[in-house]
Write a protein that holds these residues in place. Structure first.
Motif, PDB file in Angstrom:
ATOM      1  N   ILE A 167      67.593  45.256  75.683  1.00 52.54           N
ATOM      2  CA  ILE A 167      68.279  46.535  75.760  1.00 52.54           C
ATOM      3  C   ILE A 167      69.673  46.358  75.170  1.00 52.54           C
ATOM      4  CG2 ILE A 167      69.105  48.379  77.253  1.00 52.54           C
ATOM      5  CD1 ILE A 167      66.068  48.146  77.114  1.00 52.54           C
ATOM      6  N   VAL A 168      69.990  47.162  74.160  1.00 53.56           N
ATOM      7  CA  VAL A 168      71.275  47.058  73.467  1.00 53.56           C
ATOM      8  C   VAL A 168      72.154  48.241  73.855  1.00 53.56           C
ATOM      9  CG1 VAL A 168      72.431  46.931  71.230  1.00 53.56           C
ATOM     10  CG2 VAL A 168      70.184  45.877  71.531  1.00 53.56           C
ATOM     11  N   GLU A 169      73.374  47.946  74.285  1.00 54.05           N
ATOM     12  CA  GLU A 169      74.321  49.009  74.617  1.00 54.05           C
ATOM     13  C   GLU A 169      75.116  49.407  73.379  1.00 54.05           C
ATOM     14  OE1 GLU A 169      77.229  49.195  78.233  1.00 54.05           O
ATOM     15  OE2 GLU A 169      78.380  48.443  76.518  1.00 54.05           O
ATOM     16  N   ARG A 170      75.264  50.704  73.180  1.00 49.88           N
ATOM     17  CA  ARG A 170      76.054  51.222  72.061  1.00 49.88           C
ATOM     18  C   ARG A 170      76.923  52.364  72.572  1.00 49.88           C
ATOM     19  NH1 ARG A 170      75.164  51.994  66.107  1.00 49.88           N
ATOM     20  NH2 ARG A 170      76.195  53.923  65.506  1.00 49.88           N
ATOM     21  N   ILE A 171      78.208  52.317  72.266  1.00 44.65           N
ATOM     22  CA  ILE A 171      79.139  53.364  72.675  1.00 44.65           C
ATOM     23  C   ILE A 171      79.720  54.004  71.419  1.00 44.65           C
ATOM     24  CG2 ILE A 171      81.273  53.898  73.887  1.00 44.65           C
ATOM     25  CD1 ILE A 171      80.665  51.598  75.784  1.00 44.65           C
ATOM     26  N   ASP A 172      79.484  55.297  71.245  1.00 42.41           N
ATOM     27  CA  ASP A 172      79.980  56.043  70.094  1.00 42.41           C
ATOM     28  C   ASP A 172      81.166  56.910  70.518  1.00 42.41           C
ATOM     29  OD1 ASP A 172      78.038  55.151  68.223  1.00 42.41           O
ATOM     30  OD2 ASP A 172      76.573  56.474  69.164  1.00 42.41           O
ATOM     31  N   LYS A 173      82.194  56.939  69.683  1.00 42.18           N
ATOM     32  CA  LYS A 173      83.378  57.752  69.950  1.00 42.18           C
ATOM     33  C   LYS A 173      83.543  58.779  68.837  1.00 42.18           C
ATOM     34  CE  LYS A 173      85.718  53.849  72.177  1.00 42.18           C
ATOM     35  NZ  LYS A 173      86.908  52.945  72.156  1.00 42.18           N
ATOM     36  N   HIS A 174      83.882  60.012  69.196  1.00 41.32           N
ATOM     37  CA  HIS A 174      84.122  61.024  68.173  1.00 41.32           C
ATOM     38  C   HIS A 174      85.089  62.080  68.688  1.00 41.32           C
ATOM     39  CE1 HIS A 174      81.479  63.957  70.188  1.00 41.32           C
ATOM     40  NE2 HIS A 174      80.706  62.938  70.442  1.00 41.32           N
ATOM     41  N   LEU A 175      85.701  62.792  67.760  1.00 44.88           N
ATOM     42  CA  LEU A 175      86.653  63.832  68.083  1.00 44.88           C
ATOM     43  C   LEU A 175      85.939  65.014  68.717  1.00 44.88           C
ATOM     44  CD1 LEU A 175      89.628  64.854  67.693  1.00 44.88           C
ATOM     45  CD2 LEU A 175      88.822  65.902  65.571  1.00 44.88           C
TER      46      LEU A 175
END
Length: 232
Positions: A167-175
């Motif tokens: 299981i891979v954790e990914r955190i995306d950030k956006h305006l």
């Protein structure tokens, strides 16, 4: 980072994306937008996100399926390994396909807990009386790049034949919006299933889509490996 700085950053991102699309086909440009532009992220602030509607996840998966159609990879695989089909009938071959999450330079996107990548691969594993033969065909949806790889392993040389689920954790950030000053972070976890064959000084590793039939084929391969590993 302030809101204006974020907008400027988005403007620089748009220019970078436009540069990446130079010389690309129309389909490749759509795929680049799909992976690198944020839907609705800043549409009123930076040229309406280039003024084009992005393709959906379903449409992208259909593009990948269309690319696969007509490749006749089983026949191509047998031709590449240079054997007659009668020589590789010990057990049914294993066929695997999946997005290439293991490639560091592949783009990855997650929507509704479904992960896709800009590269896709299909792999066949064939079994003869003495050896395992592998063939992998990988293509990049953002370019004309294609990789074809063949390997063969003697049963006696194989030190491990393993499967792994990660299981891979990914955190995306956006305006968030154009008036509110804020950046939203969203966490998306996705699963990567892999199979690996290891021999001294070499290994074969492939990310795959898991299924019940595939698991049965892998168990049959492991059983055959145990039977043949010490046969002289």
């Amino acid at each position: 980072m302030g809101w204006l700085d974020t907008v400027a950053s988005k403007g620089a991102q748009k220019l970078l994306i436009e540069d990446l699309k130079r010389g690309k086909t129309d389909e490749q440009k759509k795929v680049i937008d799909f992976f690198l532009l944020e839907q609705g992220c800043i549409s009123g602030c930076v040229s309406g996100c280039l003024g084009r509607k992005q393709i959906s996840l379903m449409e992208y998966n259909q593009m990948v399926a269309n690319r696969l159609n007509g490749l006749n990879l089983r026949e191509r695989a047998i031709e590449k390994i240079g054997l007659d089909e009668s020589e590789i009938e010990e057990i049914p071959p294993i066929v695997m396909n999946g997005f290439c999450f293991l490639d560091d330079d592949a783009y990855i996107k997650i929507e509704d807990d479904t992960a896709v990548a800009s590269r896709f691969a299909v792999s066949w594993i064939f079994f003869s009386a003495t050896q395992i033969y592998t063939y992998t065909y990988k293509f990049d949806m953002t370019s004309d790049d294609v990789w074809e790889t063949t390997r063969d392993f003697f049963y006696q040389d194989i030190t491990s034949f393993t499967t792994e689920q990660k299981i891979v954790e990914r955190i995306d950030k956006h305006l968030v919006g154009c008036i509110r000053k804020g950046i939203e972070a969203q966490k998306h976890n996705y699963r990567v299933d892999t199979i690996q064959i290891v021999v001294p000084n070499d290994s074969y590793r492939f990310a795959m889509r898991n299924s019940g039939n595939l698991e049965q084929s892998i168990q049959a391969a492991k059983s055959m490996l145990r039977e043949r590993k010490f046969v002289k």
